[in-house]
Design an enzyme around this catalytic site. Structure first.
Site, PDB file in Angstrom:
ATOM      1  N   GLU A   1       0.852  -1.202   0.000  1.00 38.60           N
ATOM      2  CA  GLU A   1       0.000   0.000   0.000  1.00 38.60           C
ATOM      3  C   GLU A   1       0.877   1.237   0.000  1.00 38.60           C
ATOM      4  O   GLU A   1       1.517   1.559   1.007  1.00 38.60           O
ATOM      5  CB  GLU A   1      -0.923   0.003   1.227  1.00 38.60           C
ATOM      6  CG  GLU A   1      -1.776   1.270   1.278  1.00 38.60           C
ATOM      7  CD  GLU A   1      -2.554   1.416   2.592  1.00 38.60           C
ATOM      8  OE1 GLU A   1      -2.830   0.400   3.255  1.00 38.60           O
ATOM      9  OE2 GLU A   1      -2.862   2.570   2.937  1.00 38.60           O
TER      10      GLU A   1
ATOM     11  N   ARG B   1       0.546  10.328   0.200  1.00 36.56           N
ATOM     12  CA  ARG B   1       0.830  11.381   1.188  1.00 36.56           C
ATOM     13  C   ARG B   1       2.094  12.137   0.870  1.00 36.56           C
ATOM     14  O   ARG B   1       2.516  12.995   1.651  1.00 36.56           O
ATOM     15  CB  ARG B   1       0.991  10.773   2.586  1.00 36.56           C
ATOM     16  CG  ARG B   1      -0.250  10.129   3.095  1.00 36.56           C
ATOM     17  CD  ARG B   1      -0.076   9.653   4.510  1.00 36.56           C
ATOM     18  NE  ARG B   1      -1.025   8.608   4.780  1.00 36.56           N
ATOM     19  CZ  ARG B   1      -1.021   7.839   5.851  1.00 36.56           C
ATOM     20  NH1 ARG B   1      -0.094   8.016   6.778  1.00 36.56           N
ATOM     21  NH2 ARG B   1      -1.911   6.908   6.012  1.00 36.56           N
TER      22      ARG B   1
ATOM     23  N   THR C   1      -4.594   6.039   1.309  1.00 36.56           N
ATOM     24  CA  THR C   1      -4.988   7.415   1.602  1.00 36.56           C
ATOM     25  C   THR C   1      -5.788   8.029   0.449  1.00 36.56           C
ATOM     26  O   THR C   1      -5.621   9.205   0.117  1.00 36.56           O
ATOM     27  CB  THR C   1      -3.767   8.300   1.965  1.00 36.56           C
ATOM     28  OG1 THR C   1      -2.808   7.543   2.710  1.00 36.56           O
ATOM     29  CG2 THR C   1      -4.191   9.472   2.837  1.00 36.56           C
TER      30      THR C   1
ATOM     31  N   LYS D   1     -11.445  -2.070   5.569  1.00 38.96           N
ATOM     32  CA  LYS D   1     -10.363  -1.787   6.503  1.00 38.96           C
ATOM     33  C   LYS D   1     -11.002  -1.316   7.812  1.00 38.96           C
ATOM     34  O   LYS D   1     -12.055  -0.671   7.785  1.00 38.96           O
ATOM     35  CB  LYS D   1      -9.483  -0.712   5.855  1.00 38.96           C
ATOM     36  CG  LYS D   1      -8.609   0.105   6.766  1.00 38.96           C
ATOM     37  CD  LYS D   1      -7.621   0.916   5.930  1.00 38.96           C
ATOM     38  CE  LYS D   1      -7.158   2.160   6.659  1.00 38.96           C
ATOM     39  NZ  LYS D   1      -5.972   2.778   6.050  1.00 38.96           N
TER      40      LYS D   1
HETATM   41  C1  3PG Z   1      -1.582   4.836   8.377  1.00 36.79           C
HETATM   42  O1  3PG Z   1      -2.599   5.383   8.007  1.00 36.79           O
HETATM   43  O2  3PG Z   1      -0.497   5.394   8.469  1.00 36.79           O
HETATM   44  C2  3PG Z   1      -1.709   3.391   8.615  1.00 36.79           C
HETATM   45  O3  3PG Z   1      -2.890   3.124   9.247  1.00 36.79           O
HETATM   46  C3  3PG Z   1      -0.542   2.800   9.330  1.00 36.79           C
HETATM   47  O4  3PG Z   1      -0.636   2.998  10.663  1.00 36.79           O
HETATM   48  P1  3PG Z   1       0.596   2.599  11.594  1.00 36.79           P
HETATM   49  O5  3PG Z   1       1.705   3.569  11.298  1.00 36.79           O
HETATM   50  O6  3PG Z   1       0.047   2.739  12.993  1.00 36.79           O
HETATM   51  O7  3PG Z   1       0.966   1.169  11.246  1.00 36.79           O
END
Ligand code: 3PG
Length: 213
Positions: free
Chosen positions: A47, A51, A74, A134
């Site tokens: 994934e 960002r 995202t 999710k």
């Molecule tokens: C995120 O949106 O960054 C993910 O959910 C990952 O979360 P984490 O950094 O707590 O694994």
């Protein structure tokens, strides 16, 4: 793409390995060696979060890595969906759900792993025809305990919990019947990626790929 088709593909993606690494990548030069390390370590579903300015180019580059299945995370807007699809993403992940986002994914043929945080939101996804989503942010929303409770009234809904998942608590999630896999950023943390520590990332991936509930 129908919700049923999207759910079937999301289920396949979640079945590839126990963990989907969540990636925040600043430098496109990191894309190929990082994807190769993760795939070699046994984590093919990747994934790439939208960002960073480089994210779409990272998806483009990772799409060529053999054995990988690259998705875009995202996703917030229909524009994100179209850009991710155009860059070669094979699935999409969103922190939450909106009507426009779900419609855009269906129109673009991008299977969506949409984020829900409550039973009501999960019911909304079931109404739309989705049976995989999710659970985000997982730990902040009650963690494995909450998902265990979701399985009572909603046994037909399956989840990929993400947000606060660690090597220590991942097994609590993976042991639940309604959890297909977990997502997390610990496998390829920014410090390891920025230092080009591909063999350490591969080793973390190998450990994660062996996680069982
Ligand atoms: C995120 O949106 O960054 C993910 O959910 C990952 O979360 P984490 O950094 O707590 O694994």
């Amino acid at each position: 793409m129908t919700p049923e088709e999207a759910s079937a593909t999301a289920r396949e993606v979640c079945g590839l390995a126990p963990v989907i690494p969540v990636l925040v990548i600043e430098d496109v030069a990191h894309a190929v060696p990082l994807a190769e390390a993760l795939v070699a370590g046994g984590l093919p579903a990747l994934e790439v979060t939208l960002r960073t300015p480089a994210a779409l180019d990272v998806i483009r580059a990772m799409a060529s890595v053999e054995g990988g299945m690259v998705g875009a995370g995202t996703l917030l807007t229909p524009e994100d969906v179209r850009a991710a699809k155009e860059a070669g993403a094979r699935f999409g992940v969103s922190p939450g759900i909106t009507d426009r986002l779900v419609a855009a994914c269906e129109e673009a043929d991008l299977p969506l792993l949409g984020g829900v945080a409550t039973v009501g939101e999960a019911m909304g996804m079931l109404e739309r025809g989705y049976n995989v989503c999710k659970f985000f942010p997982a730990e902040a929303n009650g963690g494995a305990k909450a998902l265990k409770a979701f399985a009572g009234p909603l046994p037909q809904m399956n989840f990929c919990p993400t947000g606060g998942v660690t090597p220590e608590n991942a097994k609590d999630y993976l042991s639940l019947p309604n959890v297909l896999c977990v997502g997390g950023s610990w496998i390829a943390s920014s410090d390891l990626v920025n230092a080009g520590k591909w063999s350490e990332i591969e080793e973390r991936a190998r450990v994660a790929s062996g996680l069982k509930g």
